[in-house]
Motif scaffolding. Structure first.
Motif, PDB file in Angstrom:
ATOM      1  N   SER A 133      59.182  60.698  50.928  1.00 56.79           N
ATOM      2  CA  SER A 133      59.687  59.472  51.542  1.00 56.79           C
ATOM      3  C   SER A 133      58.721  58.311  51.288  1.00 56.79           C
ATOM      4  O   SER A 133      57.507  58.452  51.426  1.00 56.79           O
ATOM      5  N   SER A 134      59.277  57.168  50.903  1.00 51.99           N
ATOM      6  CA  SER A 134      58.444  55.982  50.666  1.00 51.99           C
ATOM      7  C   SER A 134      57.975  55.353  51.964  1.00 51.99           C
ATOM      8  O   SER A 134      57.102  54.488  51.967  1.00 51.99           O
ATOM      9  N   ASN A 135      58.551  55.797  53.083  1.00 54.60           N
ATOM     10  CA  ASN A 135      58.191  55.257  54.392  1.00 54.60           C
ATOM     11  C   ASN A 135      57.609  56.373  55.269  1.00 54.60           C
ATOM     12  O   ASN A 135      58.324  57.062  55.971  1.00 54.60           O
ATOM     13  N   ASN A 140      52.496  59.494  50.118  1.00 51.76           N
ATOM     14  CA  ASN A 140      52.069  58.097  50.208  1.00 51.76           C
ATOM     15  C   ASN A 140      50.927  57.923  51.198  1.00 51.76           C
ATOM     16  O   ASN A 140      50.044  57.085  51.001  1.00 51.76           O
ATOM     17  N   GLY A 150      51.206  52.986  48.069  1.00 49.19           N
ATOM     18  CA  GLY A 150      52.275  53.983  48.042  1.00 49.19           C
ATOM     19  C   GLY A 150      53.364  53.623  47.051  1.00 49.19           C
ATOM     20  O   GLY A 150      53.544  52.447  46.687  1.00 49.19           O
ATOM     21  N   VAL A 151      54.082  54.639  46.572  1.00 51.43           N
ATOM     22  CA  VAL A 151      55.156  54.410  45.600  1.00 51.43           C
ATOM     23  C   VAL A 151      56.452  55.021  46.119  1.00 51.43           C
ATOM     24  O   VAL A 151      56.446  55.861  47.022  1.00 51.43           O
ATOM     25  N   ASN A 152      57.548  54.626  45.525  1.00 46.40           N
ATOM     26  CA  ASN A 152      58.849  55.211  45.838  1.00 46.40           C
ATOM     27  C   ASN A 152      59.064  56.394  44.895  1.00 46.40           C
ATOM     28  O   ASN A 152      59.431  56.227  43.738  1.00 46.40           O
ATOM     29  N   TRP A 153      58.811  57.604  45.397  1.00 48.82           N
ATOM     30  CA  TRP A 153      58.838  58.797  44.566  1.00 48.82           C
ATOM     31  C   TRP A 153      60.234  59.127  44.049  1.00 48.82           C
ATOM     32  O   TRP A 153      60.372  59.912  43.101  1.00 48.82           O
ATOM     33  N   SER A 155      62.382  56.784  42.982  1.00 49.56           N
ATOM     34  CA  SER A 155      62.862  55.648  42.193  1.00 49.56           C
ATOM     35  C   SER A 155      63.039  56.068  40.739  1.00 49.56           C
ATOM     36  O   SER A 155      62.709  57.199  40.351  1.00 49.56           O
TER      37      SER A 155
END
Length: 304
Positions: A133-135, A140, A150-153, A155
């Protein structure tokens, strides 16, 4: 005469014993397989059995002219090319670690095998919500501890990496197979090599690796067949409905077939897609088997 009767009795007993499995295989395995092959040459879409008519090779021609199908096949081959060797190497490395009489080996063996027996849906949602999760995802949070952003895994740029990471995490079955192979190597070989002055690397490359090649071959072949049929992970990672496609990097071949069959009710075309995949798997398996004699150690091979 008595010997012939005894042989006949044993033969009948053998076929009687396997008959339950054989009947189930015929009814639930071979018949649906061949019936699906027959339907792939028709216009079947699920509700037209009364109007069924043959269409020849039309569905198979559509497979090779469908840009989505060809792209999905390409991405599946790329994914398998990375995932299979990586998963095999990780399983071998962990098996070597467990075989080294590490303290608490049984506990670690259980921990490593757990991902293989946890239901796939549970595993995917665990990774999606808690790790990727990016959040607030753990990956992250770890990056933040290192002072990184952090990155959006899930994406476009990271989805393939995340899928490979998820697949590698489930390498527990391969670990146990490698561990069984390691336990089957005679300790006398290592003792003799040590007496001759061989170090750990020499023992690994001259004894362990050659004697493990049949196990490596088995894991590679099974890993390839499984990797080419992955579909649940991409759907649940970046899609949630039948008609919602996963993002392009993880839009794999069986995902495309799954959507054609269950999303668009194009049953005959979907079965043609799956039979093309069957041929691809068969060809790749034959190629792998053809290399067997060049690198797989066999005690019955007189040349060795």
């Amino acid at each position: 005469m008595k010997a012939i009767k005894e042989k006949t009795r044993r033969t009948m007993a053998f076929y009687l014993m396997i008959s339950p499995w054989f009947i189930v295989f015929l009814l639930l395995g071979l018949f649906p397989l061949l019936y699906g092959l027959y339907l792939s040459f028709t216009n079947y879409y699920g509700f037209n059995m009364d109007n069924l008519r043959p269409v020849g090779m039309h569905n198979y021609e559509m497979v090779f002219t469908d840009s989505d199908a060809m792209y999905a096949l390409y991405r599946t081959l790329v994914f398998s090319l990375i995932n299979v060797p990586l998963g095999t190497a990780v399983a071998l490395g962990l098996a070597l670690l467990l075989n080294s009489q590490v303290h608490g080996g049984r506990v670690f063996r259980t921990i490593f095998y757990l991902p293989s027996i946890i239901p796939a849906i549970t595993t995917i949602f665990l990774w999606k919500q808690l790790l990727l999760s990016s959040n607030g995802g753990l990956f992250n949070e770890f990056l933040k501890l290192l002072g990184l952003k952090g990155v959006n895994w899930l994406s476009y740029d990271y989805a393939t990496f995340s899928l490979i990471l998820l697949s590698t995490w489930g390498a527990g079955g391969g670990i146990l197979i490698f561990l069984a192979g390691l336990k089957g190597i005679p300790t006398e070989l290592y003792e003799s090599a040590s007496i001759d002055g061989a170090n750990a690397f020499q023992r690994f490359f001259k004894i362990t690796l050659p004697l493990l090649t049949p196990v490596i071959f088995f894991n590679l072949l099974n890993g390839l067949i499984g990797s080419l049929q992955v579909y649940m992970q991409p759907i649940l990672l970046t899609g949630s409905e039948l008609l919602s496609r996963p993002i392009k990097p993880i839009y794999l071949y069986v995902v495309h077939a799954f959507q054609q069959i269950f999303g668009y009710q194009r049953f005959a075309y979907g079965m043609a897609l799956l039979w093309v995949l069957f041929v691809v798997i068969l060809v790749l398996s034959i190629i792998i088997f053809s290399t067997n004699k060049y690198w797989v150690y066999s005690e019955t091979d007189e040349k060795r």
